[in-house]
Design a protein around this motif. Structure first.
Motif, mmCIF file in Angstrom:
data_model
loop_
_atom_site.group_PDB
_atom_site.id
_atom_site.type_symbol
_atom_site.label_atom_id
_atom_site.label_comp_id
_atom_site.label_asym_id
_atom_site.label_seq_id
_atom_site.Cartn_x
_atom_site.Cartn_y
_atom_site.Cartn_z
ATOM 1 N N ALA A 154 0.843 -1.198 0.000
ATOM 2 C CA ALA A 154 0.000 0.000 0.000
ATOM 3 C C ALA A 154 0.877 1.247 0.000
ATOM 4 C CB ALA A 154 -0.921 -0.002 1.214
ATOM 5 N N LEU A 155 0.495 2.224 -0.802
ATOM 6 C CA LEU A 155 1.227 3.496 -0.863
ATOM 7 C C LEU A 155 0.231 4.640 -0.851
ATOM 8 C CD1 LEU A 155 3.987 4.956 -1.278
ATOM 9 C CD2 LEU A 155 3.464 4.954 -3.711
ATOM 10 N N ASN A 156 0.389 5.561 0.109
ATOM 11 C CA ASN A 156 -0.458 6.744 0.181
ATOM 12 C C ASN A 156 0.140 7.819 -0.714
ATOM 13 O OD1 ASN A 156 -1.796 9.142 0.882
ATOM 14 N ND2 ASN A 156 -2.173 8.414 2.957
ATOM 15 N N CYS A 157 -0.543 8.123 -1.805
ATOM 16 C CA CYS A 157 -0.011 9.069 -2.789
ATOM 17 C C CYS A 157 0.059 10.497 -2.264
ATOM 18 C CB CYS A 157 -0.858 9.033 -4.060
ATOM 19 S SG CYS A 157 -0.855 7.429 -4.891
ATOM 20 N N ALA A 158 -0.610 10.789 -1.149
ATOM 21 C CA ALA A 158 -0.580 12.135 -0.579
ATOM 22 C C ALA A 158 0.523 12.291 0.456
ATOM 23 C CB ALA A 158 -1.922 12.463 0.063
ATOM 24 N N ALA A 159 1.173 11.194 0.834
ATOM 25 C CA ALA A 159 2.108 11.240 1.958
ATOM 26 C C ALA A 159 3.528 11.607 1.544
ATOM 27 C CB ALA A 159 2.118 9.892 2.687
ATOM 28 N N LEU A 160 3.844 11.519 0.245
ATOM 29 C CA LEU A 160 5.210 11.778 -0.210
ATOM 30 C C LEU A 160 5.267 13.024 -1.086
ATOM 31 C CD1 LEU A 160 6.539 8.254 -1.227
ATOM 32 C CD2 LEU A 160 7.399 9.671 0.624
ATOM 33 N N PRO A 161 6.361 13.789 -1.011
ATOM 34 C CA PRO A 161 6.531 14.918 -1.940
ATOM 35 C C PRO A 161 6.566 14.406 -3.380
ATOM 36 C CG PRO A 161 8.102 15.042 -0.134
ATOM 37 C CD PRO A 161 7.449 13.701 -0.031
ATOM 38 N N GLU A 162 6.137 15.247 -4.309
ATOM 39 C CA GLU A 162 6.070 14.854 -5.718
ATOM 40 C C GLU A 162 7.424 14.388 -6.237
ATOM 41 O OE1 GLU A 162 4.546 18.284 -7.678
ATOM 42 O OE2 GLU A 162 2.692 18.318 -6.506
ATOM 43 N N THR A 163 8.514 15.009 -5.753
ATOM 44 C CA THR A 163 9.838 14.683 -6.270
ATOM 45 C C THR A 163 10.299 13.284 -5.878
ATOM 46 O OG1 THR A 163 10.736 15.824 -4.335
ATOM 47 C CG2 THR A 163 10.653 17.063 -6.388
ATOM 48 N N LEU A 164 9.688 12.691 -4.869
ATOM 49 C CA LEU A 164 10.088 11.352 -4.428
ATOM 50 C C LEU A 164 9.161 10.260 -4.933
ATOM 51 C CD1 LEU A 164 11.043 11.981 -0.689
ATOM 52 C CD2 LEU A 164 12.512 12.018 -2.699
ATOM 53 N N MET A 165 7.994 10.636 -5.417
ATOM 54 C CA MET A 165 6.982 9.650 -5.747
ATOM 55 C C MET A 165 7.429 8.702 -6.853
ATOM 56 S SD MET A 165 4.056 8.390 -5.048
ATOM 57 C CE MET A 165 3.245 9.630 -4.040
ATOM 58 N N GLU A 166 8.092 9.221 -7.892
ATOM 59 C CA GLU A 166 8.486 8.371 -9.008
ATOM 60 C C GLU A 166 9.459 7.285 -8.575
ATOM 61 O OE1 GLU A 166 10.370 8.567 -13.543
ATOM 62 O OE2 GLU A 166 10.091 10.415 -12.380
ATOM 63 N N SER A 167 10.494 7.664 -7.815
ATOM 64 C CA SER A 167 11.468 6.663 -7.371
ATOM 65 C C SER A 167 10.841 5.704 -6.365
ATOM 66 C CB SER A 167 12.703 7.342 -6.758
ATOM 67 O OG SER A 167 12.357 8.110 -5.627
ATOM 68 N N GLU A 168 9.854 6.163 -5.592
ATOM 69 C CA GLU A 168 9.175 5.292 -4.639
ATOM 70 C C GLU A 168 8.336 4.247 -5.381
ATOM 71 O OE1 GLU A 168 8.509 4.025 -0.742
ATOM 72 O OE2 GLU A 168 9.898 5.502 -1.544
ATOM 73 N N LEU A 169 7.686 4.659 -6.446
ATOM 74 C CA LEU A 169 6.864 3.738 -7.222
ATOM 75 C C LEU A 169 7.693 2.788 -8.072
ATOM 76 C CD1 LEU A 169 3.972 6.038 -8.504
ATOM 77 C CD2 LEU A 169 3.727 4.094 -6.972
ATOM 78 N N PHE A 170 8.696 3.332 -8.757
ATOM 79 C CA PHE A 170 9.390 2.559 -9.787
ATOM 80 C C PHE A 170 10.827 2.184 -9.425
ATOM 81 C CE2 PHE A 170 6.492 5.504 -12.292
ATOM 82 C CZ PHE A 170 5.437 4.611 -12.256
ATOM 83 N N GLY A 171 11.348 2.728 -8.318
ATOM 84 C CA GLY A 171 12.715 2.406 -7.915
ATOM 85 C C GLY A 171 13.740 3.207 -8.705
ATOM 86 N N TYR A 172 15.006 2.946 -8.414
ATOM 87 C CA TYR A 172 16.065 3.649 -9.148
ATOM 88 C C TYR A 172 17.302 2.764 -9.265
ATOM 89 C CZ TYR A 172 17.554 4.766 -4.325
ATOM 90 O OH TYR A 172 17.911 4.692 -2.995
ATOM 91 N N GLU A 173 18.142 3.112 -10.237
ATOM 92 C CA GLU A 173 19.385 2.380 -10.482
ATOM 93 C C GLU A 173 20.547 3.016 -9.716
ATOM 94 O OE1 GLU A 173 19.864 -0.340 -12.007
ATOM 95 O OE2 GLU A 173 18.096 -0.644 -13.281
ATOM 96 N N LYS A 174 21.560 2.244 -9.469
ATOM 97 C CA LYS A 174 22.781 2.751 -8.853
ATOM 98 C C LYS A 174 23.339 3.882 -9.718
ATOM 99 C CE LYS A 174 27.419 1.315 -7.416
ATOM 100 N NZ LYS A 174 28.360 0.167 -7.316
ATOM 101 N N GLY A 175 23.659 5.009 -9.076
ATOM 102 C CA GLY A 175 24.213 6.139 -9.803
ATOM 103 C C GLY A 175 23.191 7.028 -10.470
ATOM 104 N N ALA A 176 21.897 6.759 -10.227
ATOM 105 C CA ALA A 176 20.858 7.581 -10.860
ATOM 106 C C ALA A 176 20.943 9.022 -10.394
ATOM 107 C CB ALA A 176 19.480 7.004 -10.559
ATOM 108 N N PHE A 177 21.420 9.232 -9.171
ATOM 109 C CA PHE A 177 21.637 10.571 -8.637
ATOM 110 C C PHE A 177 22.663 10.448 -7.526
ATOM 111 C CE2 PHE A 177 17.601 8.790 -7.068
ATOM 112 C CZ PHE A 177 17.967 8.487 -5.768
ATOM 113 N N THR A 178 23.164 11.565 -7.055
ATOM 114 C CA THR A 178 24.166 11.563 -6.002
ATOM 115 C C THR A 178 23.613 10.878 -4.754
ATOM 116 O OG1 THR A 178 25.039 13.659 -6.816
ATOM 117 C CG2 THR A 178 25.670 13.002 -4.582
#
Length: 449
Positions: A190-214
């Protein structure tokens, strides 16, 4: 199941007491320290499954503590929490390896989602019957019809969109669908779409690769990959950023996700259940929600009735909550007086089942005898009316600008709800995101002064 150990780093005694109670009720052993240095000392000599730390700590900030913990144990999940957070701090925390960044106060549902995500165990597996932790208590004919319908469509791959006011049990229905499907032994995330800032939602939903950002020192799976072969609940999906909605639409169409910083798509097999307490037609008209996404999600619509439309369930639910809090608080309340039952059934219950549970919890705690009477359903011997923000205007000085008036109403509503932003947003008739943006705007102006 082996007991899980959680370390809380929090310098506010009231918050520590509340969190301790919350995790103990969820079945987890919680230890607490008041600053980062004490946390580092205790981590080195003990085995913990998770660390939850306040962002603003004395001597060492939560982010500094996060970095030092990762130096000791890269795999130890660390969650940062704060009652007041800006997007910059949240992004910095996630870049430094935080498992999650959450706003206080934490709800019981949030705790379950955190734990289920970290331990990769489907929360619903422990409550397969109607007597379980996520029971739907009803004798109402419409609710029973909806439950039967939910069971009939449970094995479908089609998306489900559950509509209803806050507190009507939308997440319970989502879990009911999952538990009656062929996916019941797979994760329910379960994920509450209102609980996270917009800038974090994409990586929370879809994950990220090593080195995607600092700070992205290792690949992290998102909620969709964690829910593979199972079910994902997107709670309050109407709060999702408009641009991110197009990426979710692609997931629904292509059955694959793209990690942030990734070059290859990852196939996922996930049943999507979405919920909202808002009028989607209005949001589509205002271009705040994609119409094509709505049609994809709304393949199987469910609308849950508010508690005021199922008054026959009120005594049944009240009795259920009496038994629940008898057990939790070691009480021996046997039931309610006729006057108390009448008082409950005549109330409008704008907060629905969630509001009823809060009232019954308080009544059980205050009850000195065997039966709860109508006086225990109130404070100071007076009835507890539904709270309306309009009543706040009586205490606002009239010689102020409209902007100042808005600010006063928002802060007084937050005061009335003891800082619960979701409840305050419901009362004010705005989204949680709008409330969060308003608070950030006020904070920025204070910083500039």
């Amino acid at each position: 199941m082996q007991e899980k150990c959680v370390l809380l780093v929090e310098n506010n005694k009231n918050e520590t007491a509340a969190m301790t109670s919350l995790f103990n009720r969820a079945g987890y052993r919680l230890s607490a320290v008041s600053d980062g240095y004490a946390a580092l000392d205790i981590i080195s000599g003990n085995q913990y499954d998770m660390v939850i730390s306040e962002l603003n700590l004395p001597r060492m900030s939560g982010i500094e503590l996060l970095v030092k913990i990762k130096e000791i144990d890269t795999n130890l999940p660390v969650i940062l929490i704060s009652g007041d957070v800006c997007v910059k701090e949240a992004v910095e925390a996630m870049k430094n390896g935080a498992y999650d960044f959450l706003l206080k106060p934490l709800a019981a549902e949030t705790v379950e989602c955190i734990v289920s995500g970290i331990y990769r165990a489907p929360v619903v597996a422990e409550q397969p019957s109607m007597n379980g932790k996520y029971a739907i208590i009803t004798n109402n004919s419409e609710m029973n019809h909806l439950m039967n319908y939910a069971e009939e469509i449970a094995n479908s791959r089609a998306s489900v969109f559950i509509h209803g006011e806050s507190g009507t049990g939308k997440e319970l229905f989502a879990r009911h669908i999952h538990q009656n499907s062929a996916r019941k032994d797979k994760p329910f995330i379960a994920l509450n779409c209102a609980a996270l800032p917009e800038t974090l939602m994409e990586s929370e939903l879809f994950g990220y690769e090593k080195g995607a950002f600092t700070g992205a020192i290792a690949r992290k799976k998102g909620k969709f990959e964690a829910a593979d072969k199972g079910t994902i609940l997107l709670d309050e999906i109407s709060e999702m950023d408009y641009q991110l909605q197009s990426k979710l639409l692609r997931v629904l169409q292509e059955k694959e996700i793209d990690r942030v910083g990734g070059t290859e798509s990852v196939p996922v097999d996930v049943r999507i259940i979405a919920t909202t307490n808002r009028n989607i037609d209005n949001l589509i008209h205002e271009e705040k929600f994609r119409e094509d996404l709505y049609y994809r999600l709304n393949t199987i619509p469910l609308h849950l009735p508010p508690l005021r439309e199922r008054q026959d369930d009120i005594p049944l639910l009240a009795d259920y909550f009496i038994k629940k809090y008898n057990k939790l608080e070691n009480k021996a309340v046997k039931g309610m007086t006729e006057n108390a039952i009448t008082a409950l059934t005549e109330r409008s219950w704008k907060g629905n089942v969630r509001e009823l549970e809060n009232v019954m919890e308080r009544a059980v705690l205050l009850c000195k005898g065997n039966l709860i009477d109508e006086k225990l359903l109130s404070l100071n011997g007076r009835s507890v009316p539904a709270f309306h923000p309009g009543s706040l205007l009586q205490s606002v000085i009239p010689e102020v600008s409209l902007r100042e008036l808005e600010k006063k109403v928002i802060f007084q509503t937050l005061d009335k709800t003891k800082g619960n932003r979701t409840h305050a947003a419901d009362i004010l008739g705005i989204s949680v995101r709008t409330l969060r943006n308003k608070l950030n705007e006020y904070r920025q102006k204070m910083d500039e002064q």
